[in-house]
Scaffold this motif. Structure first.
Motif, PDB file in Angstrom:
ATOM      1  N   ILE B   8       0.853  -1.204   0.000  1.00  0.00           N
ATOM      2  CA  ILE B   8       0.000   0.000   0.000  1.00  0.00           C
ATOM      3  C   ILE B   8       0.879   1.240   0.000  1.00  0.00           C
ATOM      4  O   ILE B   8       0.668   2.199  -0.754  1.00  0.00           O
ATOM      5  N   LYS B   9       1.932   1.190   0.814  1.00  0.00           N
ATOM      6  CA  LYS B   9       2.865   2.351   0.892  1.00  0.00           C
ATOM      7  C   LYS B   9       3.538   2.520  -0.478  1.00  0.00           C
ATOM      8  O   LYS B   9       3.617   3.623  -1.027  1.00  0.00           O
ATOM      9  N   MET B  10       3.958   1.395  -1.065  1.00  0.00           N
ATOM     10  CA  MET B  10       4.660   1.466  -2.355  1.00  0.00           C
ATOM     11  C   MET B  10       3.735   2.036  -3.423  1.00  0.00           C
ATOM     12  O   MET B  10       4.093   2.952  -4.160  1.00  0.00           O
ATOM     13  N   TRP B  11       2.504   1.524  -3.481  1.00  0.00           N
ATOM     14  CA  TRP B  11       1.563   2.010  -4.504  1.00  0.00           C
ATOM     15  C   TRP B  11       1.281   3.491  -4.320  1.00  0.00           C
ATOM     16  O   TRP B  11       1.112   4.238  -5.261  1.00  0.00           O
ATOM     17  N   SER B  12       1.259   3.910  -3.050  1.00  0.00           N
ATOM     18  CA  SER B  12       1.007   5.324  -2.789  1.00  0.00           C
ATOM     19  C   SER B  12       2.171   6.158  -3.330  1.00  0.00           C
ATOM     20  O   SER B  12       1.989   7.180  -3.978  1.00  0.00           O
ATOM     21  N   THR B  13       3.395   5.656  -3.105  1.00  0.00           N
ATOM     22  CA  THR B  13       4.569   6.422  -3.568  1.00  0.00           C
ATOM     23  C   THR B  13       4.569   6.552  -5.075  1.00  0.00           C
ATOM     24  O   THR B  13       4.789   7.629  -5.620  1.00  0.00           O
ATOM     25  N   ILE B  14       4.302   5.456  -5.761  1.00  0.00           N
ATOM     26  CA  ILE B  14       4.441   5.532  -7.230  1.00  0.00           C
ATOM     27  C   ILE B  14       3.222   6.187  -7.871  1.00  0.00           C
ATOM     28  O   ILE B  14       3.256   6.585  -9.016  1.00  0.00           O
ATOM     29  N   GLY B  15       2.121   6.330  -7.115  1.00  0.00           N
ATOM     30  CA  GLY B  15       0.969   7.055  -7.660  1.00  0.00           C
ATOM     31  C   GLY B  15       0.031   6.164  -8.452  1.00  0.00           C
ATOM     32  O   GLY B  15       0.369   5.028  -8.812  1.00  0.00           O
ATOM     33  N   ALA B  16      -1.133   6.690  -8.786  1.00  0.00           N
ATOM     34  CA  ALA B  16      -2.208   5.893  -9.395  1.00  0.00           C
ATOM     35  C   ALA B  16      -1.833   5.346 -10.769  1.00  0.00           C
ATOM     36  O   ALA B  16      -2.124   4.211 -11.113  1.00  0.00           O
ATOM     37  N   ARG B  17      -1.137   6.184 -11.564  1.00  0.00           N
ATOM     38  CA  ARG B  17      -0.823   5.737 -12.936  1.00  0.00           C
ATOM     39  C   ARG B  17       0.065   4.508 -12.931  1.00  0.00           C
ATOM     40  O   ARG B  17      -0.223   3.501 -13.573  1.00  0.00           O
ATOM     41  N   ALA B  18       1.183   4.598 -12.188  1.00  0.00           N
ATOM     42  CA  ALA B  18       2.142   3.482 -12.177  1.00  0.00           C
ATOM     43  C   ALA B  18       1.471   2.261 -11.546  1.00  0.00           C
ATOM     44  O   ALA B  18       1.672   1.128 -11.987  1.00  0.00           O
ATOM     45  N   THR B  19       0.643   2.520 -10.520  1.00  0.00           N
ATOM     46  CA  THR B  19      -0.075   1.401  -9.892  1.00  0.00           C
ATOM     47  C   THR B  19      -0.989   0.735 -10.908  1.00  0.00           C
ATOM     48  O   THR B  19      -1.066  -0.494 -10.989  1.00  0.00           O
ATOM     49  N   PHE B  20      -1.655   1.546 -11.715  1.00  0.00           N
ATOM     50  CA  PHE B  20      -2.513   0.979 -12.772  1.00  0.00           C
ATOM     51  C   PHE B  20      -1.680   0.072 -13.679  1.00  0.00           C
ATOM     52  O   PHE B  20      -2.091  -1.051 -14.006  1.00  0.00           O
ATOM     53  N   GLY B  21      -0.462   0.525 -14.024  1.00  0.00           N
ATOM     54  CA  GLY B  21       0.398  -0.267 -14.913  1.00  0.00           C
ATOM     55  C   GLY B  21       0.723  -1.624 -14.320  1.00  0.00           C
ATOM     56  O   GLY B  21       0.615  -2.663 -14.961  1.00  0.00           O
TER      57      GLY B  21
ATOM     58  N   MET C  40      11.155   3.879  -7.857  1.00  0.00           N
ATOM     59  CA  MET C  40      10.339   4.569  -6.849  1.00  0.00           C
ATOM     60  C   MET C  40      10.142   3.682  -5.627  1.00  0.00           C
ATOM     61  O   MET C  40      10.170   4.131  -4.501  1.00  0.00           O
ATOM     62  N   THR C  41       9.964   2.388  -5.880  1.00  0.00           N
ATOM     63  CA  THR C  41       9.761   1.458  -4.754  1.00  0.00           C
ATOM     64  C   THR C  41      11.024   1.401  -3.895  1.00  0.00           C
ATOM     65  O   THR C  41      10.962   1.448  -2.678  1.00  0.00           O
ATOM     66  N   LEU C  42      12.198   1.382  -4.589  1.00  0.00           N
ATOM     67  CA  LEU C  42      13.484   1.315  -3.873  1.00  0.00           C
ATOM     68  C   LEU C  42      13.659   2.561  -3.013  1.00  0.00           C
ATOM     69  O   LEU C  42      14.002   2.485  -1.836  1.00  0.00           O
ATOM     70  N   MET C  43      13.355   3.721  -3.618  1.00  0.00           N
ATOM     71  CA  MET C  43      13.517   4.981  -2.865  1.00  0.00           C
ATOM     72  C   MET C  43      12.636   4.966  -1.611  1.00  0.00           C
ATOM     73  O   MET C  43      13.064   5.295  -0.518  1.00  0.00           O
ATOM     74  N   SER C  44      11.377   4.497  -1.784  1.00  0.00           N
ATOM     75  CA  SER C  44      10.474   4.530  -0.608  1.00  0.00           C
ATOM     76  C   SER C  44      10.933   3.504   0.414  1.00  0.00           C
ATOM     77  O   SER C  44      10.830   3.723   1.621  1.00  0.00           O
ATOM     78  N   GLY C  45      11.556   2.394  -0.074  1.00  0.00           N
ATOM     79  CA  GLY C  45      12.083   1.379   0.851  1.00  0.00           C
ATOM     80  C   GLY C  45      13.255   1.941   1.656  1.00  0.00           C
ATOM     81  O   GLY C  45      13.348   1.764   2.875  1.00  0.00           O
TER      82      GLY C  45
END
Lengths: 276, 320, 81
Positions: B8-21, C40-45
């Motif tokens: 959930i934290k990761m998806w939040s960081t990358i945002g909705a678009r990347a999460t959609f991908g 982005m995942t790595l940075m947040s990690g």
């Protein structure tokens, strides 16, 4: 190309013209797009009678696909579907009547062989690409046939699709451009010059050919002699006559969309017997 | 996809678009006949991995959105489950008639994903900020319209849309570092709103990433002991009528959206509520039918009075 | 666990790769997992693991495992055996 086949297609064309004027007459005051339907009669007859694969199940998975992008020419489409038994003669009489399945533009109804709703110009080729792509994905060697109007080539979406079809090497996709030189309110040259359609489609990566759209022999020869060397979609520029088949309608753009009176209907019936 | 705190934290960081991908890739691994079509926006729609991993389920139609919808409808008519995606204005307004004829009239089933809707692309100006998509598409029958509140809801909404019988327009708002609304799994159903906070004086209906600002505004109002119910109306069409029935018992109804106040969520609510004899007053918060200047996402939210403080201000002004 | 082992573990977990695929010369975009989304995942990690908040410029400059060690020093995170 033996004689019997040509006769068969000629008779098919004659029956279609008969169905067309019956429907136009029954539409009466609601009027009908006669001109653009009559110009594609030989093309549709050759396709339905000789080229396309299909059986008595309109939704047979292994049928070749047909899309009438210039949907307003549906009189010819319904007439053909009637000849092959998907629509009854009585059903033809409901053309443009209240809640009829047969409106002035085709409305999707796969049970009777109408695969898509067309009529908003410039959309059929894109649908054809989607279908052609899926046939390729499923390794089926069926083909997709799309009939597009010359006036319809004014739409930008046609050229978006033209670009994509060659990009995806869709050699299972065949289009006919019904080059009858007229569109809604005038000749192509008056309204929007689309001069030299052939070089336009060729430059978009299509294998193109100019053909007499009313010459059944030429139409059949094209499909017989065609060898599929390059992976290119095929564009057949069919030179036709708007309103072909009846003296009052040939090259007379009033018949783009108008009323077939009893007098002209009788005249048409007569001319139908005399000509063929 | 494992819905846990880390993801959930990761998806939040990358945002909705990347999460959609990512979500599209995971779904495509399970659903054999799934296809993604796009208009030259693979990277921006987080589809790089999809394109590399499942190239034969991916078609790029180039920058030609009218053709995109037609081709997608052709594929759908042959039994494929199709997702299309590009930036919101081009996915909706550019090919509106193709959407009407192919999805609305012919009922070819497609899930359209509009990325970067609302004010997130403010620095690019209103050629890219899409604030009219809901209003325009709402008038086309046979089309769901869903605007997920955060990245997790983007995944759940995409799954629901792909498995739905009807076509859906998925409106993705927000940017990377998309605030978390849901910190654990929950039940998502197209057409069914989700009450995020309970209360009984005021009811706030919101959709999309702006939901976070509504939650913050509610907290501020609670401190002024005004009891606020916050409802995530992720589905704008078909709208959740039950919660709107319930909204008749509140002093003030507030609709909040990154969209023109004409034609969007607020209008959809008002249309239904106007069928009641004396429905409560409604405050429409959103873009006041103007194309203002551009700027960063936060700047524009503030300028259009969609930051928490301004939301509170406007609500207090309308609480008699 | 040394700070280097922790740094390695965050890499392996964030990029969801197995140890065999990891090496200390690893660079951005060298493996499919370390693409824009993986980054982005790595940075947040890393932010969570070392309780820091990375500047945008540092996120953009973070082009390899080694370069990361240099960047983390700016945030008073010393990576040693």
């Amino acid at each position: 190309m033996d004689k019997s086949n040509i006769n068969k297609i000629q008779n098919f064309s004659k029956s279609i013209r008969r169905n067309i004027i019956d429907m136009a007459f029954s539409a009466g005051a609601s009027s009908a797009h006669l001109g653009g339907a009559l110009s594609i009669v030989e093309i549709i007859s050759t396709l339905f009678c000789h080229v396309m694969k299909y059986n008595d199940d309109p939704q047979w998975q292994d049928r070749d696909r047909f899309i009438l992008s210039k949907g307003h020419a549906c009189l010819a489409y319904y007439a053909a579907l009637c000849e092959i038994g998907y629509i009854s003669k009585d059903e033809l009489q409901t053309f443009e009547k209240d809640s009829s399945k047969l409106l002035g533009h085709p409305v999707i109804n796969r049970e009777i062989g109408i695969d898509f709703s067309n009529g908003s110009l410039g959309m059929g080729l894109s649908l054809g690409i989607g279908v052609a792509l899926s046939l390729k994905k499923r390794k089926k060697n069926n083909r997709v046939f799309v009939i597009i109007g010359d006036g319809e080539c004014n739409e930008g979406s046609v050229w978006e699709a033209a670009m994509a079809a060659s990009h995806f090497k869709l050699n299972n996709l065949f289009i006919f451009i019904d080059n009858n030189k007229f569109q809604q309110t005038g000749t192509n040259d008056q309204i929007m010059k689309t001069s030299d359609l052939r070089s336009k489609w060729e430059s978009f990566g299509w294998e193109t050919i100019d053909i007499d759209g009313h010459n059944i022999k030429e139409l059949c020869n094209y499909f017989e002699s065609m060898e599929d060397s390059e992976l290119k979609p095929k564009a057949i520029i069919a030179n036709t006559v708007k309103g072909k088949g009846f003296s009052f309608s040939e090259n007379n753009n009033d018949w783009h969309h108008s009323i077939l009176t009893k007098k002209l209907y009788d005249q048409a019936l007569e001319e139908l017997e005399v000509n063929k | 996809m494992i819905i846990d705190e880390r993801n959930i934290k990761m998806w939040s960081t990358i945002g909705a678009r990347a999460t959609f991908g990512i979500a599209a890739l995971e779904i495509a691994k399970k659903i054999d006949n799934l296809i993604v079509c796009t208009c030259d926006v693979s990277t921006s729609a987080g589809l790089d991995r999809f394109r590399k991993t499942l190239p034969d389920k991916y078609y790029d139609l180039g920058i030609a959105e009218q053709n995109l919808i037609g081709v997608a409808a052709g594929l759908a008519s042959e039994g494929y489950n199709v997702i299309t995606t590009t930036f919101a204005p081009f996915q909706t307004l550019r090919c509106c008639e193709q959407i009407k004829v192919n999805l609305g009239y012919m009922k070819q089933k497609i899930c359209m994903v509009g990325i970067g809707s609302g004010l997130a692309l403010g620095t690019l100006g209103f050629t890219h900020c899409c604030v009219e998509d809901v209003g325009v598409l709402r008038s086309i029958p046979n089309l769901n319209i869903v605007s997920p509140a955060d990245s997790l809801e983007t995944i759940k909404a995409l799954e629901a849309a792909v498995n739905s019988e009807k076509s859906t327009y998925l409106r993705l708002t927000g940017s990377s570092n998309n605030p978390i609304i849901y910190n654990k799994d929950y039940e998502f159903k197209i057409g069914k709103s989700v009450t995020l906070v309970d209360g009984n004086d005021i009811i706030i209906f919101c959709a999309g990433a702006i939901t976070k600002n509504c939650l913050t505004a509610a907290e501020i109002l609670q401190k002024k002991n005004i009891s606020v119910k916050v409802v995530n109306m992720h589905t704008i069409k078909p709208i959740d009528k039950n919660i709107l029935d319930e909204s008749q018992n509140f002093k003030l109804i507030v609709s909040v959206e990154e969209h023109n106040i004409y034609g969007g969520l607020g209008s959809a609510i008002a249309e239904y509520n106007s069928t009641f004899t004396n429905s409560p007053k409604q405050l429409f918060l959103g873009i006041k039918d103007i194309y203002g200047s551009g700027g960063t996402y936060d700047y524009l939210k503030e300028k259009h009075r969609l930051d928490p403080e301004k939301i509170v201000e406007d609500i207090l002004k309308n609480l008699d | 666990m040394s700070s280097k082992e922790k740094y390695k573990e965050i890499f392996v977990k964030s990029l969801s790769i197995d140890n065999a695929k990891f090496h200390e010369k690893l660079k951005y975009n060298e493996i499919p997992e370390w693409d824009s989304i993986g980054h982005m995942t790595l940075m947040s990690g890393l932010e969570e693991g070392f309780n820091i908040s990375l500047e945008t410029d540092d996120i953009v400059d973070f082009s390899s495992f080694e370069k990361g060690i240099e960047i983390l020093q700016k945030y008073k995170v010393k990576i040693d055996e």
